[in-house]
Design a protein around this motif. Sequence first.
Motif, PDB file in Angstrom:
ATOM      1  N   ARG A 126       0.865  -1.179   0.000  1.00 25.38           N
ATOM      2  CA  ARG A 126       0.000   0.000   0.000  1.00 25.38           C
ATOM      3  C   ARG A 126       0.899   1.225   0.000  1.00 25.38           C
ATOM      4  O   ARG A 126       1.774   1.368   0.860  1.00 25.38           O
ATOM      5  CB  ARG A 126      -0.917   0.021   1.213  1.00 25.38           C
ATOM      6  N   VAL A 127       0.677   2.090  -0.953  1.00 23.35           N
ATOM      7  CA  VAL A 127       1.467   3.320  -1.065  1.00 23.35           C
ATOM      8  C   VAL A 127       0.545   4.509  -0.865  1.00 23.35           C
ATOM      9  O   VAL A 127      -0.561   4.535  -1.409  1.00 23.35           O
ATOM     10  CB  VAL A 127       2.158   3.405  -2.444  1.00 23.35           C
ATOM     11  N   THR A 128       1.010   5.455  -0.090  1.00 23.74           N
ATOM     12  CA  THR A 128       0.278   6.717   0.072  1.00 23.74           C
ATOM     13  C   THR A 128       1.153   7.856  -0.419  1.00 23.74           C
ATOM     14  O   THR A 128       2.380   7.762  -0.429  1.00 23.74           O
ATOM     15  CB  THR A 128      -0.112   6.959   1.533  1.00 23.74           C
ATOM     16  N   LEU A 129       0.505   8.920  -0.819  1.00 25.21           N
ATOM     17  CA  LEU A 129       1.213  10.110  -1.277  1.00 25.21           C
ATOM     18  C   LEU A 129       0.526  11.338  -0.704  1.00 25.21           C
ATOM     19  O   LEU A 129      -0.680  11.499  -0.848  1.00 25.21           O
ATOM     20  CB  LEU A 129       1.216  10.180  -2.809  1.00 25.21           C
ATOM     21  N   ASP A 130       1.308  12.178  -0.057  1.00 23.70           N
ATOM     22  CA  ASP A 130       0.816  13.439   0.480  1.00 23.70           C
ATOM     23  C   ASP A 130       1.629  14.556  -0.167  1.00 23.70           C
ATOM     24  O   ASP A 130       2.751  14.849   0.259  1.00 23.70           O
ATOM     25  CB  ASP A 130       0.968  13.462   2.000  1.00 23.70           C
ATOM     26  N   THR A 131       1.068  15.155  -1.200  1.00 20.69           N
ATOM     27  CA  THR A 131       1.821  16.178  -1.923  1.00 20.69           C
ATOM     28  C   THR A 131       1.991  17.451  -1.110  1.00 20.69           C
ATOM     29  O   THR A 131       2.932  18.201  -1.338  1.00 20.69           O
ATOM     30  CB  THR A 131       1.150  16.499  -3.268  1.00 20.69           C
ATOM     31  N   SER A 132       1.108  17.686  -0.146  1.00 26.72           N
ATOM     32  CA  SER A 132       1.254  18.890   0.671  1.00 26.72           C
ATOM     33  C   SER A 132       2.458  18.773   1.595  1.00 26.72           C
ATOM     34  O   SER A 132       3.109  19.774   1.914  1.00 26.72           O
ATOM     35  CB  SER A 132      -0.012  19.144   1.484  1.00 26.72           C
ATOM     36  N   LYS A 134       4.930  16.633   0.781  1.00 25.64           N
ATOM     37  CA  LYS A 134       5.986  16.097  -0.060  1.00 25.64           C
ATOM     38  C   LYS A 134       6.541  14.804   0.545  1.00 25.64           C
ATOM     39  O   LYS A 134       7.755  14.665   0.791  1.00 25.64           O
ATOM     40  CB  LYS A 134       7.103  17.120  -0.274  1.00 25.64           C
ATOM     41  N   SER A 135       5.637  13.884   0.789  1.00 30.55           N
ATOM     42  CA  SER A 135       6.050  12.623   1.390  1.00 30.55           C
ATOM     43  C   SER A 135       5.197  11.475   0.867  1.00 30.55           C
ATOM     44  O   SER A 135       4.057  11.668   0.434  1.00 30.55           O
ATOM     45  CB  SER A 135       5.970  12.700   2.910  1.00 30.55           C
ATOM     46  N   SER A 136       5.773  10.285   0.939  1.00 32.40           N
ATOM     47  CA  SER A 136       5.088   9.070   0.534  1.00 32.40           C
ATOM     48  C   SER A 136       5.464   7.971   1.507  1.00 32.40           C
ATOM     49  O   SER A 136       6.519   8.025   2.144  1.00 32.40           O
ATOM     50  CB  SER A 136       5.515   8.681  -0.887  1.00 32.40           C
ATOM     51  N   SER A 137       4.607   6.992   1.638  1.00 39.35           N
ATOM     52  CA  SER A 137       4.936   5.845   2.466  1.00 39.35           C
ATOM     53  C   SER A 137       4.616   4.566   1.712  1.00 39.35           C
ATOM     54  O   SER A 137       3.696   4.522   0.901  1.00 39.35           O
ATOM     55  CB  SER A 137       4.179   5.885   3.786  1.00 39.35           C
ATOM     56  N   LEU A 138       5.405   3.554   2.001  1.00 41.88           N
ATOM     57  CA  LEU A 138       5.191   2.220   1.450  1.00 41.88           C
ATOM     58  C   LEU A 138       4.950   1.288   2.619  1.00 41.88           C
ATOM     59  O   LEU A 138       5.783   1.188   3.521  1.00 41.88           O
ATOM     60  CB  LEU A 138       6.412   1.756   0.656  1.00 41.88           C
TER      61      LEU A 138
END
Lengths: 113, 110
Positions: B62-68, B70-74
């Motif tokens: 599961r990947v998330t992206l938070d552009t505000s 500037k981060s992502s998690s796997l």
Amino acid sequence: DARVTQTPRDKVTEMGQEVTMRCQPILGHNTVFWYRQTMMQGLELLAYFRNRAPLDDSGMPKDRFSAEMPDATLATLKIQPSEPRDSAVYFCASREGSYNEQFFGPGTRLTVL
Amino acid sequence: SQQGEEDPQALSIQEGENATMNCSYKTSINNLQWYRQNSGRGLVHLILIRSNEREKHSGRLRVTLDTSKKSSSLLITASRAADTASYFCATPNAGNMLTFGGGTRLMVKP
């Protein structure tokens, strides 16, 4: 299944010798990349080609490194003369289009004594 | 300097546990990619998430992206010994060349 292939897989050579690494990208992929990976520097982009034309080789020491794509099925990376600091794993990768994932080859482990 | 930076640098867990790796980047992106590298092998693409997506799933990933931020998690759920590898995030620069982070070395103990 389609894969990027690289030869040789391992190369041990002496300082001052010429080294040529070869890569066959996946058929139909129009962009080819060369990377170098070391423990200290991580994964560095050396050069890349689109439709066989070199677009960026700013990551490559130009006095000794050269990269070419003589045809769509072959990319080469040459080091002449090689130095011990060139010891690393060199990866080739290819990509179809501009915004897709890259497919990596198995790498060439180069050791310069 | 690297565009993407993974955190933590190393992670050791037991089989069956979940593993979470984070990636921070510096400039605006149109997508972010995660790759896995087994020892002595080339990188393998895992998942690509576009800037207009917030979450994406692929099997146990599961990947998330938070552009505000500037981060992502796997997130790897129900980890297996075979998941032992290094995991890299990568982001395209203005010329659409990928810049890779330093990676997270994941060890899953059986």
